[in-house]
Design a protein around this motif. Structure first.
Motif, PDB file in Angstrom:
ATOM      1  N   ASP A 248     -46.947   1.258  -7.042  1.00 63.41           N
ATOM      2  CA  ASP A 248     -45.563   1.582  -6.690  1.00 63.41           C
ATOM      3  C   ASP A 248     -44.689   0.328  -6.727  1.00 63.41           C
ATOM      4  O   ASP A 248     -43.563   0.345  -7.226  1.00 63.41           O
ATOM      5  N   HIS A 249     -45.240  -0.754  -6.178  1.00 67.69           N
ATOM      6  CA  HIS A 249     -44.504  -2.020  -6.151  1.00 67.69           C
ATOM      7  C   HIS A 249     -44.234  -2.513  -7.578  1.00 67.69           C
ATOM      8  O   HIS A 249     -43.116  -2.916  -7.912  1.00 67.69           O
ATOM      9  N   ALA A 250     -45.259  -2.472  -8.417  1.00 70.05           N
ATOM     10  CA  ALA A 250     -45.150  -2.974  -9.782  1.00 70.05           C
ATOM     11  C   ALA A 250     -44.154  -2.165 -10.604  1.00 70.05           C
ATOM     12  O   ALA A 250     -43.385  -2.723 -11.402  1.00 70.05           O
ATOM     13  N   ALA A 251     -44.156  -0.847 -10.432  1.00 69.05           N
ATOM     14  CA  ALA A 251     -43.241   0.008 -11.197  1.00 69.05           C
ATOM     15  C   ALA A 251     -41.787  -0.357 -10.906  1.00 69.05           C
ATOM     16  O   ALA A 251     -40.960  -0.467 -11.824  1.00 69.05           O
ATOM     17  N   LYS A 252     -41.475  -0.563  -9.634  1.00 71.82           N
ATOM     18  CA  LYS A 252     -40.103  -0.939  -9.271  1.00 71.82           C
ATOM     19  C   LYS A 252     -39.748  -2.326  -9.806  1.00 71.82           C
ATOM     20  O   LYS A 252     -38.649  -2.545 -10.319  1.00 71.82           O
ATOM     21  N   CYS A 256     -36.856  -3.071 -12.739  1.00 71.96           N
ATOM     22  CA  CYS A 256     -35.726  -3.933 -12.398  1.00 71.96           C
ATOM     23  C   CYS A 256     -35.682  -5.144 -13.333  1.00 71.96           C
ATOM     24  O   CYS A 256     -34.612  -5.549 -13.799  1.00 71.96           O
ATOM     25  N   GLY A 257     -36.856  -5.716 -13.615  1.00 69.56           N
ATOM     26  CA  GLY A 257     -36.922  -6.888 -14.483  1.00 69.56           C
ATOM     27  C   GLY A 257     -36.429  -6.593 -15.887  1.00 69.56           C
ATOM     28  O   GLY A 257     -35.706  -7.392 -16.489  1.00 69.56           O
ATOM     29  N   ARG A 258     -36.823  -5.437 -16.431  1.00 63.81           N
ATOM     30  CA  ARG A 258     -36.366  -5.055 -17.765  1.00 63.81           C
ATOM     31  C   ARG A 258     -34.846  -4.886 -17.774  1.00 63.81           C
ATOM     32  O   ARG A 258     -34.160  -5.339 -18.708  1.00 63.81           O
ATOM     33  N   LYS A 259     -34.316  -4.253 -16.753  1.00 57.51           N
ATOM     34  CA  LYS A 259     -32.873  -4.019 -16.683  1.00 57.51           C
ATOM     35  C   LYS A 259     -32.099  -5.332 -16.661  1.00 57.51           C
ATOM     36  O   LYS A 259     -31.094  -5.491 -17.374  1.00 57.51           O
ATOM     37  N   ARG A 282     -36.269 -15.744 -16.472  1.00 60.84           N
ATOM     38  CA  ARG A 282     -36.460 -14.314 -16.185  1.00 60.84           C
ATOM     39  C   ARG A 282     -37.500 -13.709 -17.121  1.00 60.84           C
ATOM     40  O   ARG A 282     -38.359 -12.935 -16.699  1.00 60.84           O
ATOM     41  N   ALA A 283     -37.408 -14.060 -18.407  1.00 64.50           N
ATOM     42  CA  ALA A 283     -38.373 -13.541 -19.382  1.00 64.50           C
ATOM     43  C   ALA A 283     -39.777 -14.015 -19.066  1.00 64.50           C
ATOM     44  O   ALA A 283     -40.747 -13.252 -19.162  1.00 64.50           O
ATOM     45  N   VAL A 371     -38.288  -1.394 -26.097  1.00 69.16           N
ATOM     46  CA  VAL A 371     -39.577  -0.936 -25.572  1.00 69.16           C
ATOM     47  C   VAL A 371     -39.357   0.071 -24.437  1.00 69.16           C
ATOM     48  O   VAL A 371     -38.550  -0.147 -23.529  1.00 69.16           O
ATOM     49  N   LYS A 372     -40.097   1.164 -24.507  1.00 71.12           N
ATOM     50  CA  LYS A 372     -40.049   2.166 -23.437  1.00 71.12           C
ATOM     51  C   LYS A 372     -40.944   1.747 -22.289  1.00 71.12           C
ATOM     52  O   LYS A 372     -41.849   0.941 -22.451  1.00 71.12           O
ATOM     53  N   SER A 373     -40.699   2.331 -21.116  1.00 70.33           N
ATOM     54  CA  SER A 373     -41.464   1.950 -19.927  1.00 70.33           C
ATOM     55  C   SER A 373     -42.939   2.299 -20.092  1.00 70.33           C
ATOM     56  O   SER A 373     -43.293   3.289 -20.730  1.00 70.33           O
ATOM     57  N   PHE A 374     -43.785   1.464 -19.509  1.00 64.93           N
ATOM     58  CA  PHE A 374     -45.230   1.692 -19.543  1.00 64.93           C
ATOM     59  C   PHE A 374     -45.819   1.632 -18.137  1.00 64.93           C
ATOM     60  O   PHE A 374     -46.991   1.398 -17.944  1.00 64.93           O
ATOM     61  N   TRP A 375     -44.959   1.868 -17.147  1.00 59.26           N
ATOM     62  CA  TRP A 375     -45.394   1.765 -15.755  1.00 59.26           C
ATOM     63  C   TRP A 375     -45.279   3.111 -15.035  1.00 59.26           C
ATOM     64  O   TRP A 375     -44.807   3.208 -13.923  1.00 59.26           O
ATOM     65  N   LYS A 376     -45.765   4.144 -15.716  1.00 59.27           N
ATOM     66  CA  LYS A 376     -45.751   5.486 -15.089  1.00 59.27           C
ATOM     67  C   LYS A 376     -47.171   6.020 -15.022  1.00 59.27           C
ATOM     68  O   LYS A 376     -48.019   5.617 -15.832  1.00 59.27           O
TER      69      LYS A 376
END
Length: 376
Positions: A248-252, A256-259, A282-283, A371-376
């Motif tokens: 849960d922590h990593a997904a958030k 946020c980091g990608r945004k 940041r990268a 890149v699409k999200s991979f944290w689901k």
């Protein structure tokens, strides 16, 4: 020896001897502390009492590892970070400890090679330092205790102490070595080469002195203790954050980091040197976070997207880093007397370099943004 410390039972084993092969020998002088019962913080309390009398240094390699190295007759080699496979069901407390231990090992195992003047070991040591600093950023609110700021300051100090030597290593590989083929017979190159070698040797002496210092020795013990038993592990106000599932922590965090990178890099070419450097940080932090959490989100599709994201982030970090190196070269040229009177002719950046790097950075940014999200 069995010791009792504030209700905790600790076994102290003093190992003296040697590791041997047919042709080689290596001395063993170790003090191993094992918690039999009680509070892990007492391990460090005992270690500090011992360290006050004997200059003990944190070690992470087993005797077996040292034995195999000795048997193979290898010189100290740089060690890269070992892969992490965190289960998404772990708590943030468990995950941060695992990550912290992994980063700390990378720092410690490269000490020997770095002190022998090996550029790759110094580089890996700095990567270990960057990774642990990125881990603190990733879990900033989880480990938000009274010691966090001091620990970050010590990590920054170590990083800065190794910085000048690393900067000169980069110039050696990227500029001077290739230039030797085209300017080897040029007197200006020879003068610059001599001055450069003196500056690099001086930078390494300074870095080695810092790594061998009491401050460094104590700092690593402080960092190890903070990871294992810092105030954040007991703070009641942080309990909810500590116990949150790392998935849960990593997904958030990743979302946020990608945004932030998408927003900050949208006008990459127009960014100032300072803002490009911030985007690079940041990268870099997001790249390390993606690596930390690689095992948290399993599945083939997630793995493919993750690898694409990592490739793009690494390329973005590298190109922004090269742009920063160009800025450093400009500063070096401005102080060319430190490396020879003709250094400005030999090292002056070309405008074409800047344009090509910006093109590659822009492409890497576009690849990552897609890149699409991979944290689901």
């Amino acid at each position: 020896y069995n010791v009792e410390s504030n209700g905790s039972e600790i076994e102290i084993a003093v190992d003296r001897g040697e590791i041997g092969t047919v042709e080689r020998r290596s001395p063993v002088h170790e003090v191993e502390l094992e918690l039999r019962k009680g509070d892990p913080a007492e391990l460090f309390a005992v270690a500090r009492r011992l360290s006050a009398s004997v200059p003990l240094r944190l070690a992470v390699k087993t005797k077996a590892e040292r034995g195999y190295e000795l048997a193979m007759g290898a010189a100290p080699e740089a060690e890269k970070a070992t892969r992490l496979y965190l289960d998404g069901g772990l708590s943030c407390r468990q995950a941060f400890r695992a990550i912290g231990q992994n980063c700390l090992r990378q720092i410690v195992v490269n000490e020997r090679g770095m002190c022998a003047g090996d550029a790759s070991s110094l580089h890996q040591m700095r990567i270990g330092l960057r990774r642990i600093r990125a881990a603190i950023v990733a879990f900033e609110k989880v480990v938000a205790d009274s010691e966090q700021e001091r620990i970050q300051a010590e990590l920054k100090w170590i990083t800065n102490e190794l910085g000048p030597a690393r900067d000169l290593d980069v110039i050696e590989v990227d500029i001077l070595k290739p230039m030797s083929a085209t300017h080897g017979g040029d007197g200006r190159y020879a003068e610059t080469r001599r001055a450069f070698d003196e500056a690099r040797a001086k930078a390494y002496r300074s870095a080695i002195g810092s790594v061998r210092s009491d401050r460094f020795r104590t700092a690593l013990l402080d960092i190890a203790e903070w990871i294992e038993a810092g105030p954040w592990t007991r703070d009641k106000d942080l309990r909810k954050r500590r116990d949150e599932k790392v998935a849960d922590h990593a997904a958030k965090l990743l979302s946020c980091g990608r945004k932030r990178i998408r927003e900050d890099g949208a006008e990459l070419r127009a960014l100032s040197t300072k803002k490009r450097h911030k985007l690079r940080i940041r990268a870099k932090n997001l790249r390390y976070a993606v690596e930390f959490f690689a095992g948290v989100f399993p599945g083939e599709e997630n793995a493919k997207r993750r690898e694409v994201a990592l490739t793009a982030l690494k390329e973005l970090q590298d190109q922004l880093g090269a742009l920063n190196d160009l800025a450093q070269r400009e500063a070096l040229v401005a102080n060319g007397h430190n490396l020879g009177h003709h250094v400005d002719v030999l090292l002056a950046p070309k405008e074409t370099d800047l344009g090509q790097l910006l093109d590659r950075a822009q492409k890497a940014y576009a690849d990552f943004a897609a890149v699409k999200s991979f944290w689901k």
